[in-house]
Design a protein around this motif. Sequence first.
Motif, PDB file in Angstrom:
ATOM      1  N   ILE A  42       9.578   1.706   8.331  1.00  0.00           N
ATOM      2  CA  ILE A  42       8.763   2.728   8.979  1.00  0.00           C
ATOM      3  C   ILE A  42       8.743   3.944   8.061  1.00  0.00           C
ATOM      4  N   ASN A  43       7.547   4.336   7.650  1.00  0.00           N
ATOM      5  CA  ASN A  43       7.364   5.541   6.838  1.00  0.00           C
ATOM      6  C   ASN A  43       8.242   5.522   5.589  1.00  0.00           C
ATOM      7  N   CYS A  44       8.223   4.401   4.883  1.00  0.00           N
ATOM      8  CA  CYS A  44       8.982   4.258   3.636  1.00  0.00           C
ATOM      9  C   CYS A  44       8.019   4.129   2.466  1.00  0.00           C
ATOM     10  N   LYS A  45       8.333   4.783   1.352  1.00  0.00           N
ATOM     11  CA  LYS A  45       7.437   4.757   0.207  1.00  0.00           C
ATOM     12  C   LYS A  45       8.216   4.569  -1.096  1.00  0.00           C
ATOM     13  N   ASN A  46       7.634   3.744  -1.975  1.00  0.00           N
ATOM     14  CA  ASN A  46       8.115   3.587  -3.351  1.00  0.00           C
ATOM     15  C   ASN A  46       9.561   3.108  -3.434  1.00  0.00           C
ATOM     16  N   ASN A  47       9.870   2.090  -2.620  1.00  0.00           N
ATOM     17  CA  ASN A  47      11.211   1.529  -2.584  1.00  0.00           C
ATOM     18  C   ASN A  47      11.196   0.063  -3.000  1.00  0.00           C
ATOM     19  N   LEU A  48      12.379  -0.443  -3.330  1.00  0.00           N
ATOM     20  CA  LEU A  48      12.581  -1.880  -3.501  1.00  0.00           C
ATOM     21  C   LEU A  48      13.563  -2.351  -2.428  1.00  0.00           C
ATOM     22  N   PHE A  49      13.102  -3.275  -1.579  1.00  0.00           N
ATOM     23  CA  PHE A  49      13.952  -3.914  -0.585  1.00  0.00           C
ATOM     24  C   PHE A  49      14.099  -5.384  -0.979  1.00  0.00           C
ATOM     25  N   PHE A  50      15.308  -5.808  -1.279  1.00  0.00           N
ATOM     26  CA  PHE A  50      15.551  -7.175  -1.759  1.00  0.00           C
ATOM     27  C   PHE A  50      16.686  -7.763  -0.924  1.00  0.00           C
ATOM     28  N   SER A  51      16.341  -8.725  -0.071  1.00  0.00           N
ATOM     29  CA  SER A  51      17.375  -9.323   0.780  1.00  0.00           C
ATOM     30  C   SER A  51      17.387 -10.831   0.606  1.00  0.00           C
ATOM     31  N   LYS A  52      18.577 -11.400   0.609  1.00  0.00           N
ATOM     32  CA  LYS A  52      18.738 -12.849   0.504  1.00  0.00           C
ATOM     33  C   LYS A  52      19.030 -13.494   1.852  1.00  0.00           C
ATOM     34  N   LYS A  53      19.671 -12.771   2.764  1.00  0.00           N
ATOM     35  CA  LYS A  53      20.089 -13.367   4.031  1.00  0.00           C
ATOM     36  C   LYS A  53      19.753 -12.488   5.228  1.00  0.00           C
ATOM     37  N   GLU A  90       0.809  -1.220   0.000  1.00  0.00           N
ATOM     38  CA  GLU A  90       0.000   0.000   0.000  1.00  0.00           C
ATOM     39  C   GLU A  90       0.845   1.275   0.000  1.00  0.00           C
ATOM     40  N   ASN A  91       2.130   1.153   0.312  1.00  0.00           N
ATOM     41  CA  ASN A  91       3.018   2.309   0.297  1.00  0.00           C
ATOM     42  C   ASN A  91       3.909   2.359  -0.948  1.00  0.00           C
ATOM     43  N   GLY A  92       3.613   1.486  -1.898  1.00  0.00           N
ATOM     44  CA  GLY A  92       4.398   1.459  -3.123  1.00  0.00           C
ATOM     45  C   GLY A  92       5.731   0.767  -2.979  1.00  0.00           C
ATOM     46  N   ASN A  93       5.923   0.030  -1.880  1.00  0.00           N
ATOM     47  CA  ASN A  93       7.175  -0.681  -1.657  1.00  0.00           C
ATOM     48  C   ASN A  93       7.112  -2.095  -2.224  1.00  0.00           C
ATOM     49  N   VAL A  94       8.224  -2.538  -2.793  1.00  0.00           N
ATOM     50  CA  VAL A  94       8.405  -3.948  -3.152  1.00  0.00           C
ATOM     51  C   VAL A  94       9.341  -4.553  -2.115  1.00  0.00           C
ATOM     52  N   ILE A  95       8.881  -5.624  -1.466  1.00  0.00           N
ATOM     53  CA  ILE A  95       9.700  -6.280  -0.452  1.00  0.00           C
ATOM     54  C   ILE A  95       9.878  -7.744  -0.828  1.00  0.00           C
ATOM     55  N   LYS A  96      11.116  -8.118  -1.099  1.00  0.00           N
ATOM     56  CA  LYS A  96      11.473  -9.513  -1.379  1.00  0.00           C
ATOM     57  C   LYS A  96      12.498  -9.930  -0.334  1.00  0.00           C
ATOM     58  N   GLY A  97      12.156 -10.954   0.444  1.00  0.00           N
ATOM     59  CA  GLY A  97      13.039 -11.357   1.522  1.00  0.00           C
ATOM     60  C   GLY A  97      12.627 -10.693   2.818  1.00  0.00           C
ATOM     61  N   ASN A  98      13.587 -10.332   3.649  1.00  0.00           N
ATOM     62  CA  ASN A  98      13.316  -9.806   4.979  1.00  0.00           C
ATOM     63  C   ASN A  98      13.571  -8.305   5.038  1.00  0.00           C
ATOM     64  N   ALA A  99      12.517  -7.552   5.318  1.00  0.00           N
ATOM     65  CA  ALA A  99      12.648  -6.101   5.466  1.00  0.00           C
ATOM     66  C   ALA A  99      11.606  -5.598   6.455  1.00  0.00           C
ATOM     67  N   VAL A 148      18.303  -8.967   7.417  1.00  0.00           N
ATOM     68  CA  VAL A 148      17.130  -8.106   7.490  1.00  0.00           C
ATOM     69  C   VAL A 148      17.528  -6.689   7.084  1.00  0.00           C
ATOM     70  N   ILE A 149      16.741  -6.091   6.186  1.00  0.00           N
ATOM     71  CA  ILE A 149      16.920  -4.684   5.834  1.00  0.00           C
ATOM     72  C   ILE A 149      15.925  -3.877   6.657  1.00  0.00           C
ATOM     73  N   ALA A 150      16.419  -2.912   7.415  1.00  0.00           N
ATOM     74  CA  ALA A 150      15.571  -2.042   8.230  1.00  0.00           C
ATOM     75  C   ALA A 150      15.607  -0.638   7.638  1.00  0.00           C
ATOM     76  N   GLY A 151      14.439  -0.118   7.262  1.00  0.00           N
ATOM     77  CA  GLY A 151      14.382   1.186   6.616  1.00  0.00           C
ATOM     78  C   GLY A 151      13.499   2.161   7.364  1.00  0.00           C
ATOM     79  N   ILE A 152      13.969   3.408   7.500  1.00  0.00           N
ATOM     80  CA  ILE A 152      13.214   4.463   8.171  1.00  0.00           C
ATOM     81  C   ILE A 152      13.219   5.704   7.276  1.00  0.00           C
ATOM     82  N   ASP A 153      12.010   6.208   6.966  1.00  0.00           N
ATOM     83  CA  ASP A 153      11.865   7.452   6.206  1.00  0.00           C
ATOM     84  C   ASP A 153      12.667   7.434   4.895  1.00  0.00           C
ATOM     85  N   ILE A 154      12.590   6.330   4.175  1.00  0.00           N
ATOM     86  CA  ILE A 154      13.288   6.190   2.895  1.00  0.00           C
ATOM     87  C   ILE A 154      12.258   6.215   1.763  1.00  0.00           C
TER      88      ILE A 154
END
Length: 345
Positions: A288-299, A276-285, A301-307
């Motif tokens: 908080i308050n992140c919009k229109n991003n791609l988070f792609f992790s294989k191993k 709903e925030n336009g984020n693509v999440i593949k793997g572990n992420a 955890v990606i933690a994102g704030i205001d990105i």
Amino acid sequence: MKIIILAGGNGTRLFPLSCDRKPKQFLKIDTKMSLLAETINRFREIVAPEDIIIVTGNKYVNMIEKELATYNMGSIHIISEPMRRNTAPAIGLAVKYCREILRCSEDEVLFVSTSDHIIRPKDLFNRAVLKAVEFAARGKFVTFGVQPNKPETGFGYIEVGNDLNGAYITKAFKEKPDAVTAEKYLLSGRFYWNSGMFAFTCGTYLKELFQYAPKIARLLKTDYAQVVKNFVDMPDISVDYAVAEKSRIGVTIPLSLYWSDVGSWDSVYDVLNKDENGNVIKGNAVTINCKNNLFFSKKYVIAGIDINDTIIVENENVILVSKRGETQKVKKIVEKIRDNKYNYK
């Protein structure tokens, strides 16, 4: 008809997920199947497995054999290039294999496909393939042009001429344009993205090589074993530069469907489903308050704030961070990593 799938690429445009050990065609992007397996599956409704030939490099043969076994894809032919010499010689090797090993006639139609694109729906694509076969059987050098939906600067373009009832005369091939030129191409309605797919008969390809790429043609005149042995002498040139751009018998079939060459992380973002925030999440992420991003992790955890509008990819002890819209520069960062001798494999 024979399907020739070119699967020898070792590109790094999806670094750090793709690399020389596991190039893009073996990646799973939007389904549980690899891009190569999806490509093969796309053709299984119109040809038998024994009518599919995969051209690849020696180091990928075992990987392809495992792919075929995993998905129970039948008796597909695999031929390997002794070394990479780009698409024109690779197709020439496949033509030689078809003529000598499979005993195909000069009139056999070959449809040449990439191995790492996303195309849907399958039935619409296959209807276009059969239309291409019709024109190829008449002695034409056929290519597929994808209907553009934006002024894309990352693709080459095909300019078309007169309407041929389901196809167009191929007027010219254009290099990747700047933004202003791409906008003009889109507005004109006479330009299509170059898909990298072709159709022609064995005889037509050889005749065009003799006219426009005679060195390749001469090296193909010996038997198959000798062609393989002398493959090192082949010029390193694409089929576009060697033949397609020069041919006077070109025909373009328009494709009005979903197509992506998955050639950058930006295109991966475009392909995949968003939350709903336009984020693509593949793997572990966790975000908080992140919009229109791609988070792609294989191993990890990606933690994102205001990105916002950012690509973050983690794999093989490497983290790639890029603004969206700038991931065409990934090749440059790979070169820098290699120059500094970082061991990321």
